[in-house]
Write a protein that holds these residues in place. Structure first.
Motif, PDB file in Angstrom:
ATOM      1  N   PRO A  73       0.676  -1.124  -0.010  1.00  0.00           N
ATOM      2  CA  PRO A  73      -0.002  -0.068  -0.127  1.00  0.00           C
ATOM      3  C   PRO A  73       1.035   1.259  -0.162  1.00  0.00           C
ATOM      4  N   ALA A  74       2.029   1.239  -0.372  1.00  0.00           N
ATOM      5  CA  ALA A  74       2.906   2.503  -0.251  1.00  0.00           C
ATOM      6  C   ALA A  74       4.247   2.456  -0.848  1.00  0.00           C
ATOM      7  N   LEU A  75       4.818   3.512  -1.408  1.00  0.00           N
ATOM      8  CA  LEU A  75       6.009   3.533  -2.012  1.00  0.00           C
ATOM      9  C   LEU A  75       6.829   4.663  -1.407  1.00  0.00           C
ATOM     10  N   CYS A  76       7.921   4.327  -1.076  1.00  0.00           N
ATOM     11  CA  CYS A  76       9.063   5.306  -0.476  1.00  0.00           C
ATOM     12  C   CYS A  76      10.188   5.412  -1.264  1.00  0.00           C
ATOM     13  N   LEU A  77      10.364   6.697  -1.667  1.00  0.00           N
ATOM     14  CA  LEU A  77      11.583   7.221  -2.440  1.00  0.00           C
ATOM     15  C   LEU A  77      12.042   8.315  -2.204  1.00  0.00           C
ATOM     16  N   LYS A  78      13.401   8.497  -1.689  1.00  0.00           N
ATOM     17  CA  LYS A  78      14.183   9.637  -1.750  1.00  0.00           C
ATOM     18  C   LYS A  78      13.569  10.458  -0.396  1.00  0.00           C
ATOM     19  N   GLY A  79      13.206   9.854   0.695  1.00  0.00           N
ATOM     20  CA  GLY A  79      12.452  10.688   1.883  1.00  0.00           C
ATOM     21  C   GLY A  79      11.141  10.939   1.803  1.00  0.00           C
ATOM     22  N   LYS A  99      -1.184   5.110   6.501  1.00  0.00           N
ATOM     23  CA  LYS A  99      -1.029   6.657   6.348  1.00  0.00           C
ATOM     24  C   LYS A  99      -0.737   7.223   7.724  1.00  0.00           C
ATOM     25  N   PRO A 100      -1.275   7.302   8.725  1.00  0.00           N
ATOM     26  CA  PRO A 100      -0.661   8.155  10.093  1.00  0.00           C
ATOM     27  C   PRO A 100       0.649   7.619  10.356  1.00  0.00           C
ATOM     28  N   VAL A 101       1.216   6.233  10.277  1.00  0.00           N
ATOM     29  CA  VAL A 101       2.453   5.898  10.441  1.00  0.00           C
ATOM     30  C   VAL A 101       3.396   6.789   9.490  1.00  0.00           C
ATOM     31  N   PHE A 106       7.820  10.690   7.632  1.00  0.00           N
ATOM     32  CA  PHE A 106       8.466  11.294   6.448  1.00  0.00           C
ATOM     33  C   PHE A 106       7.821  12.704   6.313  1.00  0.00           C
ATOM     34  N   PRO A 107       8.830  13.532   6.066  1.00  0.00           N
ATOM     35  CA  PRO A 107       8.600  14.864   5.909  1.00  0.00           C
ATOM     36  C   PRO A 107       7.652  15.364   4.854  1.00  0.00           C
ATOM     37  N   GLU A 108       7.563  14.596   3.628  1.00  0.00           N
ATOM     38  CA  GLU A 108       6.704  14.742   2.630  1.00  0.00           C
ATOM     39  C   GLU A 108       5.881  13.642   2.167  1.00  0.00           C
ATOM     40  N   LEU A 109       4.570  13.748   2.242  1.00  0.00           N
ATOM     41  CA  LEU A 109       3.717  12.630   1.990  1.00  0.00           C
ATOM     42  C   LEU A 109       2.809  12.814   0.811  1.00  0.00           C
ATOM     43  N   HIS A 110       2.566  11.957  -0.178  1.00  0.00           N
ATOM     44  CA  HIS A 110       1.373  12.160  -1.065  1.00  0.00           C
ATOM     45  C   HIS A 110       0.554  10.904  -1.153  1.00  0.00           C
ATOM     46  N   ASP A 111      -0.930  11.121  -1.535  1.00  0.00           N
ATOM     47  CA  ASP A 111      -1.897  10.181  -1.956  1.00  0.00           C
ATOM     48  C   ASP A 111      -1.606  10.079  -3.343  1.00  0.00           C
ATOM     49  N   LEU A 112      -1.932   8.843  -3.819  1.00  0.00           N
ATOM     50  CA  LEU A 112      -2.221   8.537  -5.208  1.00  0.00           C
ATOM     51  C   LEU A 112      -3.224   9.420  -5.823  1.00  0.00           C
ATOM     52  N   PRO A 113      -3.189  10.298  -6.773  1.00  0.00           N
ATOM     53  CA  PRO A 113      -4.454  10.742  -7.230  1.00  0.00           C
ATOM     54  C   PRO A 113      -5.453  10.063  -7.941  1.00  0.00           C
ATOM     55  N   GLY A 114      -6.539  10.466  -8.114  1.00  0.00           N
ATOM     56  CA  GLY A 114      -7.434   9.915  -8.854  1.00  0.00           C
ATOM     57  C   GLY A 114      -8.220   8.500  -8.320  1.00  0.00           C
TER      58      GLY A 114
END
Length: 267
Positions: A73-79, A99-101, A106-114
């Motif tokens: 359920p997640a991808l982590c790249l370059k912080g 997501k809350p974890v 992480f200082p930056e987090l995005h949800d997959l759009p769409g």
């Protein structure tokens, strides 16, 4: 140069729930034993620690039998963390629980759009590319939504037409180093890894393809001696780990952890 694709400082794992006996499987070869699964999972986490990982262990989620496969359920790249949307109805809630974890790490987090779907098991990252395979759980709409997120991080996205009878891209491939991929002969023959050196798994050892490189060692599922010999001959430090219970749920080494480095963690 930092090899973001296999040099890591951290790993995030979730212990198997007792409900793991109800996990998804393409072919029913019997339910996993929760106690044995937990024991093999502990060996796995100890191996990550020995390789230099700071391992964060999350509590089981009984309502999600497959939630120990935390990579999906997640991808982590370059912080940066990207919360994905695996295309399996029974697993959709895993991303929300994770997501809350990730927000705390992480200082930056995005949800997959769409509304498209991407499963982490279909993503293979090198230092320059994010390769994403289409599958029953990853569709074109999801890949199109993921593309700008990874391009903003400096990666190219390579769409892979995974053969229909392969569950996930990483079911039959893994990264050994920035230029080298371990793959089954069938997947390698598609040409999807053009530009990389490919080491093929030995005959009847397809399950060995789901390996992980974490810093120096390459972790390989036990029971694949000829593939282990090939990797050893190629100069890799092979560490074999038991995955008998994960295999009953179509799982392997890669899906049991999220591997990443936080800003300042690597120099």
């Amino acid at each position: 140069m930092i090899n973001h694709s296999f040099r890591f400082t951290h790993a995030l794992c979730r212990r198997p729930a007792r409900s793991v006996t109800q996990g998804l499987r393409a072919v029913d070869m019997g339910a996993p034993d929760p106690d044995l699964f937990d024991a093999e999972h502990s060996v796995y986490m100890d191996a990550l620690r020995h390789a230099g990982a700071m391992v964060t262990v999350l509590e089981p989620l009984e309502e999600f039998p497959d939630s120990c496969f935390i990579e999906d359920p997640a991808l982590c790249l370059k912080g940066v963390a990207i919360v994905l949307r695996p295309g399996t109805p029974t697993r959709l809630g895993e991303a929300a629980a994770l997501k809350p974890v990730l927000e705390g790490l992480f200082p930056e987090l995005h949800d997959l759009p769409g509304t498209g779907f991407v499963d982490g098991g279909d993503i293979l990252c090198s230092d320059t590319e994010v390769m994403v395979g289409l599958s029953a759980r990853t569709d074109r709409a999801g890949v199109d939504a993921l593309r700008p997120l990874v391009e903003d991080l400096g990666y190219k996205l390579r769409l892979v037409e995974t053969p229909a009878d392969i569950l996930h891209l990483k079911t039959e491939s893994s990264l050994l180093d920035a230029e080298t991929i371990l793959a089954t002969p069938k997947l390698a023959a598609t040409g999807c890894f053009n530009g990389y050196r490919v080491i093929e798994t030995a005959e009847l050892e397809n399950a060995a393809a789901n390996a992980i490189r974490f810093n120096d060692p390459v972790f390989l599922s036990a029971g694949h001696p000829r593939t282990a010999e090939r990797l050893d001959a190629a100069g890799y430090q092979v560490v074999e780990l038991p995955t008998t219970q994960a295999a009953l749920l179509d799982g392997g080494l890669s899906c049991l952890s999220l591997r990443f480095s936080l800003p300042g963690g690597l120099t």
